[in-house]
Scaffold this active site. Structure first.
Site, PDB file in Angstrom:
ATOM      1  N   THR A   1       0.831  -1.206   0.000  1.00  0.00           N
ATOM      2  CA  THR A   1       0.000   0.000   0.000  1.00  0.00           C
ATOM      3  C   THR A   1       0.865   1.255   0.000  1.00  0.00           C
ATOM      4  OG1 THR A   1      -1.945  -0.924   1.038  1.00  0.00           O
ATOM      5  CG2 THR A   1      -1.535   1.382   1.494  1.00  0.00           C
TER       6      THR A   1
ATOM      7  N   VAL B   1     -13.093  -3.618   3.363  1.00  0.00           N
ATOM      8  CA  VAL B   1     -12.373  -2.345   3.321  1.00  0.00           C
ATOM      9  C   VAL B   1     -11.353  -2.342   4.457  1.00  0.00           C
ATOM     10  CG1 VAL B   1     -12.581   0.160   3.572  1.00  0.00           C
ATOM     11  CG2 VAL B   1     -14.339  -1.115   2.329  1.00  0.00           C
ATOM     12  N   GLY B   2     -10.129  -1.985   4.123  1.00  0.00           N
ATOM     13  CA  GLY B   2      -9.080  -1.932   5.148  1.00  0.00           C
ATOM     14  C   GLY B   2      -8.943  -0.540   5.741  1.00  0.00           C
ATOM     15  N   ASP B   3      -7.790  -0.281   6.275  1.00  0.00           N
ATOM     16  CA  ASP B   3      -7.530   1.018   6.917  1.00  0.00           C
ATOM     17  C   ASP B   3      -7.287   2.141   5.909  1.00  0.00           C
ATOM     18  OD1 ASP B   3      -5.192  -0.337   6.092  1.00  0.00           O
ATOM     19  OD2 ASP B   3      -3.942   0.908   7.384  1.00  0.00           O
TER      20      ASP B   3
ATOM     21  N   GLY C   1       0.013  -2.304   6.156  1.00  0.00           N
ATOM     22  CA  GLY C   1      -0.049  -3.543   6.925  1.00  0.00           C
ATOM     23  C   GLY C   1      -1.481  -3.989   7.105  1.00  0.00           C
TER      24      GLY C   1
ATOM     25  N   GLY D   1      -4.852  -3.933   7.804  1.00  0.00           N
ATOM     26  CA  GLY D   1      -5.699  -2.782   8.052  1.00  0.00           C
ATOM     27  C   GLY D   1      -6.626  -2.928   9.238  1.00  0.00           C
TER      28      GLY D   1
HETATM   29  N1  ASP Z   1      -3.348  -1.619   4.755  1.00  0.00           N
HETATM   30  C1  ASP Z   1      -3.807  -2.314   3.586  1.00  0.00           C
HETATM   31  C2  ASP Z   1      -5.127  -2.958   3.861  1.00  0.00           C
HETATM   32  O1  ASP Z   1      -5.340  -3.454   4.946  1.00  0.00           O
HETATM   33  C3  ASP Z   1      -2.873  -3.360   3.121  1.00  0.00           C
HETATM   34  C4  ASP Z   1      -1.500  -2.907   2.858  1.00  0.00           C
HETATM   35  O2  ASP Z   1      -0.917  -2.135   3.580  1.00  0.00           O
HETATM   36  O3  ASP Z   1      -0.952  -3.341   1.871  1.00  0.00           O
HETATM   37  O4  ASP Z   1      -5.906  -3.039   2.949  1.00  0.00           O
END
Ligand code: ASP
Length: 337
Positions: A198, A227-229, A250, A252
């Site tokens: 990300t 949906v992540g962070d 990381g 999320g």
């Molecule tokens: N933070 C992102 C998510 O959880 C993943 C990533 O950092 O690659 O969607």
């Protein structure tokens, strides 16, 4: 109470003291403009942002340009070339925030090349903060974005076909294998699969204004609709123009649980330098469930109003990229476990 403990407690109630100490640590003058980005892919992203920052442009424009740069490339984890969800569909999340706490985001948007620019349009053209899924796509199309094809990039197709063999749903993210992939190849699992990269970037312009942006295809092979962070203000990105800005990468879900980047900025408000602020947010995740923390990765990256930056991660392997008129490089993040 020993002297060290006393000083630690004292610094909590006297943040200026701590700030002064960190200023003496090689940062007597404000470093600006500056842009910092997650991962080694941040080097090219920073270059794109720098074209604007170096001409005294606005941090907001710079972070949008940086995010668009990586959205234009084939990358495992950002943009339409990114890895799909478990139904084989690429869904993108993005957000942006400026120096006045204006913010916009899109989540689960499909077939749109530059989600960061849609997020900016949500911020600037609507009274809302987040648009999701079909509604986000409809809004983008109404505002001049074009519908791209549903074809997966070759990399994504191969990875998806590989994943389908087992179809194992394992929302564990990015425990990097540095031995196999070199010091700055953070996005590989031990089994060789790639699961994350990300892009989060925060910048301060020559007027000392801060902004940030995040763009991602999210966790590879996620449940459709997850949906992540990354598009959540206060989780994947937070900017407070008085204090600083932070972003994350990381797993999320863990970042959302602690409102991660908001927490990092609040720690900076208490007087902690960016690296310590990130470390304290990581500690919050690890403390909640130390056993689980061993199996996952989260990294925070922060920048304060002095142009000081720092990062901290749960595991080894998180890296970040920095660009100023004095440096242009990748740093390994410190880590806890
Ligand atoms: N933070 C992102 C998510 O959880 C993943 C990533 O950092 O690659 O969607």
């Amino acid at each position: 109470m020993n002297r060290r403990k006393f000083l630690q407690l004292g610094s909590l109630s006297a943040p200026l003291l701590l700030t002064k100490k960190t200023m003496a640590n090689g940062f007597d003058e404000t470093i600006k403009p500056i842009v910092v980005s997650t991962w080694d892919s941040g080097m090219a992203v920073n270059e794109a942002a720098w074209k604007i920052l170096s001409l005294n442009g606005r941090a907001l424009d710079a972070v949008e340009a940086g995010a668009r740069q990586i959205e234009d490339t084939i990358n495992c984890c950002v943009g339409l070339g990114g890895y799909p969800d478990r139904d084989g569909i690429v869904t993108l999340d993005s957000c942006i925030m400026d120096e006045q706490s204006n913010c916009g985001a899109v989540a689960g948007i499909e077939r749109i090349k530059h989600p960061v620019s849609v997020a900016r349009m949500v911020m600037e053209k609507t009274p809302h903060v987040i648009l999701v899924g079909a509604g986000a796509q409809q809004f983008a199309l109404e505002n001049g974005f074009t519908l791209e094809s549903t074809t997966l990039s070759d990399d994504a197709r191969k990875a998806y076909e590989g994943w389908l063999k087992k179809s194992e749903y394992k929302p564990v993210i990015n425990i990097e294998n540095k031995k196999q992939n070199g010091p700055f190849a953070p996005n590989f699992f031990d089994d060789g699969s790639v699961n994350h990269d990300t892009m989060g970037l925060v910048a301060m312009d020559s007027s000392s204004n801060l902004s940030g942006a995040v763009t991602t295809s999210g966790m590879a092979f996620k449940v459709h609709g997850r949906v992540g962070d990354s598009p959540i203000i206060g989780a994947g990105l937070f900017v407070d123009n008085e204090i600083g800005a932070a972003t994350s990468s990381g797993l999320g879900e863990e970042v959302i649980r602690i409102c991660g980047t908001h927490l990092v900025v609040e720690f900076m408000r208490q007087g902690y330098d960016p690296e310590t602020a990130c470390k304290k947010a990581v500690e919050r995740i690890v403390k909640r469930n130390p056993e689980k923390a061993k199996t996952l990765q989260v990294g925070f990256l922060a920048l304060n109003k002095k142009g000081q930056y720092g990062a901290y991660a749960i595991q080894k392997g998180f890296v970040f990229s920095v660009k100023t008129d004095k440096e242009n490089r990748i740093y390994p993040s410190k880590y806890m476990l």
